[in-house]
Scaffold this active site. Structure first.
Site, PDB file in Angstrom:
ATOM      1  N   ASP A 169       0.805  -1.213   0.000  1.00  0.00           N
ATOM      2  CA  ASP A 169       0.000   0.000   0.000  1.00  0.00           C
ATOM      3  C   ASP A 169       0.840   1.266   0.000  1.00  0.00           C
ATOM      4  O   ASP A 169       0.299   2.358  -0.122  1.00  0.00           O
ATOM      5  CB  ASP A 169      -0.971   0.000   1.192  1.00  0.00           C
TER       6      ASP A 169
ATOM      7  N   ASP B   9     -11.911  -6.827   9.785  1.00  0.00           N
ATOM      8  CA  ASP B   9     -11.838  -8.284   9.774  1.00  0.00           C
ATOM      9  C   ASP B   9     -12.910  -8.904  10.666  1.00  0.00           C
ATOM     10  O   ASP B   9     -13.594  -9.834  10.256  1.00  0.00           O
ATOM     11  CB  ASP B   9     -10.437  -8.748  10.193  1.00  0.00           C
TER      12      ASP B   9
END
Ligand SMILES: *[C@@H]1O[C@H](CO)[C@@H](O)[C@H](O)[C@H]1NC(C)=O
Ligand SMILES: *[C@@H]1O[C@H](CO)[C@@H](O)[C@H](O)[C@H]1NC(C)=O
Length: 747
Positions: A140, A445
């Protein structure tokens, strides 16, 4: 063996001694009820000293009792799993599904490329058919250095993988392996070891050298055409999609030095634009899911954080034992391994191994339908991650990918897939909502796992004795508290969101699992009761207000029983999970600190945000590297304060208040009435005792890790103000109750 000839690929065992535990828990609950009864029946009358303090304490105890009940869901029905990998090989060796492994990294400074490629190499070397294995690195930061490191790693892998196979090397992260053998001085090293070690050192040096100039040097640019992608690169937050297949596992000429096949290796930096929000790791994962579906389309997806190397080359097979089991496999959506750590000292001064969660609580969740998805060390079915609902009676459908020739060249494939990682791709789609990982929450998550379970799927917690993944634990107090702030804040937001386990999941997952989720989601709300309990009784002590029953009355018994039994149990549980006594004591300190700082800030931020104020008391990626002397203090288990933080001010203030109260008390202790307040004095003294390292950091230490002076001065001022403030509040409350009394008298 069943009469239909079914031999399972895994077995599930119930914990021993459950009945005994339940009996014990019931007795504690009776004790808690007596405590509540005492509080209700002994409320000081209106106008009497300490009425409001008493009511506050009762509220805190109601909360503790309620929360204790929630935590029972994590202990009521624990189960343990065991796999039979030999059966898997016998039955399915030629029919194993493709596995795509996602490694996510976000910052080359916090997560150095050497660490990242060690993780990549460890998963590339899994004991699994290499043509069915694909490793994707999502970067990223879009750092050419990470790309370069991965390029070097894919060359080194050609030597490393055959070496691992030949000598059955474990663990298969080169750094971890070399470190483990350097401890055992073996004089007759094989020649191959020396060679591979040298190759590794050379690679490390080249990557170190490439990091120096700070920009893409003319030296490494010609090494791969992929570097040309950085021509249009503006910054970390503004660049095109960069996608490069470094090893194409489908290509028969991609082989290691022994001529064996290699796993596919792909580098991806999804497009970033300042005007498009990138959704952190969830965004990266979703881009990976799409890109990988074009390139390898493995039916099983493993994702690991870039610091979590594989410590066991058979873990993929372990996970497949669950998915491929003929009877129970079809309902399993994901297999979660615990998050374990490499850098744990003996007595864990930051309690960062999460021992009890890993060894006790998640087994309890497993008993009720499966653990949370914690974002790393987790195997998923690709289709459930993409939103497939569970349907009863569906069979395992693991297609074997035909090794069909690809129509496109590798370059065309790269170019055609890039769109999938563009910023605008997800606009007007279900990605981030019904498909892939969910957006809009710092712990995406957990919420993703919950929605999968709410669609009818089960999950499995597999916690083998030899740990499957090892990460890097936080090594300073600041990092630890920030990490817990992020977790507790995210979990608390889930509780308040439309995906709350309290109502969204109602009727979709079992009650036990719902309560289990709530345990974590309510972390943040523990802050206020604990803060109250750790300050107000001590202050009352100073004012001579008694809040607990005296030794001589029968009401003392439930208090003594609940305190003694729960703490004895907690110690036993900690030791049973492999900890030490001192480790438990440290754990109690961190328990207190988390609640009075991380959770408190998480709580207030979340409440402020939901009321429409924008509040954020800081979000930092926890660093995975540490300076030399910080690291030395970590190894010596000395608390590291270092940089100033409002969290430290909070901790030091509450610690100092207790110290002041105890000091104030010592002057009066011989007055008879104080000898009655045993529990209160005990509480205050224990708080002082557990804060001892904090006082050291405030007053005694001289090193750089001591309490920063700005935090120290603030906390001293606040601590001196608190008793004065209490007098004021008391005055107001008196006034208020007199006023109420007066109003009642007026006809
Ligand atoms: C982890 O700990 C080991 C020794 O315990 C040390 O050599 C290594 O540098 C540590 N790594 C980090 C990132 O702190
Ligand atoms: C990691 O694997 C090695 C064997 O390679 C084993 O000796 C060690 O105990 C494992 N570490 C943990 C924490 O289980």
């Amino acid at each position: 063996m069943g009469n239909d000839g079914y031999v399972p690929l895994f077995e599930t065992k119930k914990a021993k001694g459950i009945a005994l535990y339940r009996l014990f828990a019931a007795s504690v609950f009776v004790g808690i009820c007596f405590i509540w009864a005492y509080r209700v029946s002994h409320i000081p009358r209106n106008g009497e000293d300490g009425r409001w303090v008493w009511i506050g304490l009762f509220a805190a105890e109601v909360w503790f009792g309620f929360y204790w009940l929630l935590t029972q869901a994590l202990r009521w029905n624990p189960i343990y799993r065991h796999t039979f990998k030999d059966r898997l090989s016998r039955r399915y060796e030629n029919k194993l599904p493709g596995v795509d492994i996602f490694v996510c990294t976000a910052d080359p400074l916090i997560e150095p490329p050497m660490m990242v490629i060690n993780t990549v190499l460890s998963v590339m070397a899994y004991d699994y058919p290499k043509e069915k294995l694909s490793v994707y690195l999502s970067d990223d930061a879009g750092s050419y250095l990470t790309f370069y490191a991965l390029l070097e790693a894919s060359e080194f892998a050609k030597h490393w993988i055959p070496f691992c196979k030949k000598f059955n090397v474990e663990p298969r992260s080169p750094a971890a392996y070399f470190k483990s053998i350097s401890d055992s001085h073996d004089s007759n090293e094989p020649k191959e070891l020396a060679t591979v070690k040298k190759l590794y050192k050379d690679m490390e040096n080249r990557i170190g050298a490439a990091a120096k100039p700070g920009c893409l040097s003319e030296e490494i640019r010609p090494k791969h055409k992929g570097f040309s992608q950085w021509d249009s690169y503006v910054s970390q937050r503004d660049h095109d999609t960069m996608l490069q297949i470094l090893i194409d596992g489908k290509d028969p000429i991609a082989t290691d030095v022994e001529g064996c096949r290699l796993p596919t290796v792909v580098y991806l930096a999804r497009e970033k634009r300042p005007q498009h929000f990138h959704n952190f790791k969830a965004g990266a994962m979703n881009a990976l899911i799409r890109i990988s579906s074009k390139i390898s389309n493995g039916q099983i997806i493993l994702n690991v954080d870039c610091d979590m190397y594989s410590n066991n080359s058979h873990s993929v097979r372990d996970a497949l034992c669950f998915f491929m089991d003929e009877k129970k496999g079809p309902e399993i959506a994901y297999v979660q391994f615990p998050q374990n750590f490499d850098n744990i000292t003996k007595n864990e001064v930051y309690s960062n191994s999460m021992r009890v969660i890993n060894e006790v609580e998640f087994h309890g969740l497993d008993g009720y339908g499966g653990p949370l998805y914690i974002g790393t060390g987790c195997f998923h079915r690709r289709d459930t991650l993409c939103g497939r609902k569970f349907s009863q009676g569906s069979k395992n459908e693991f297609k074997i990918e035909k090794n069909a020739e690809r129509e496109e060249t590798i370059h065309e494939l790269e170019e055609n897939s890039k769109d999938l990682a563009n910023c605008t791709y997800e606009e007007n789609t279900d990605w981030g909502k019904e498909m892939g990982l969910k957006y809009g929450c710092p712990v995406e998550d957990v919420i993703t796992g919950l929605s999968i379970q709410s669609r009818g799927w089960k999950s499995v917690y597999y916690n083998p004795a030899r740990k499957a993944f090892l990460g890097v634990a936080t090594t300073t107090l600041g990092q630890t508290l920030v990490q817990h702030k992020r977790w507790s804040e995210g979990d608390f937001q889930i509780l308040l969101s439309k995906y709350s386990p309290a109502w969204y999941a109602k009727g979709k997952i079992s009650l036990g699992l719902q309560l289990g989720y709530c345990c974590y989601c309510f972390w943040a709300s523990n802050s206020l009761p604990v803060l109250y309990y750790s300050i107000v009784p001590s202050l009352s002590l100073l004012r001579g207000i008694s809040l607990f029953p005296q030794l001589s009355t029968p009401w003392f018994i439930p208090f003594a029983y609940v305190i003694f039994s729960t703490y004895t149990y907690s110690l036993a549980e900690f030791l049973w999970s492999g900890g030490t006594v001192l480790g438990w004591w440290n754990d109690q300190r961190i328990w207190l600190y988390k609640r009075t700082s991380s959770y408190l800030f998480a709580f207030t931020d979340t409440i402020a945000n939901s009321l429409g104020f924008s509040a954020d008391s800081g979000f930092v990626i926890t660093a995975k590297v540490s300076e030399h002397d910080v690291h030395n203090r970590y190894l010596k288990e000395i608390l590291e304060f270092g940089a100033s933080s409002p969290m430290f001010t909070m901790l030091a203030t509450s610690g100092l208040v207790n110290l002041l109260c105890l000091a104030g008390l010592l002057k009066k202790v011989f007055i008879a009435e104080y000898q009655m307040m045993v529990l209160q004095i005990l509480l205050c003294s224990l708080l002082v005792l557990i804060n001892w390292p904090l006082y050291q950091g405030l007053f005694l230490r001289k090193d750089n890790g001591k309490m920063p002076s700005s935090s120290a001065i603030k906390s001293i001022v606040f601590a001196l103000l608190v008793p004065a403030l209490c007098s004021c509040i008391n005055f107001v409350l008196y006034f208020f109750s007199d006023f109420v009394l007066l109003c009642n008298l007026i006809p």
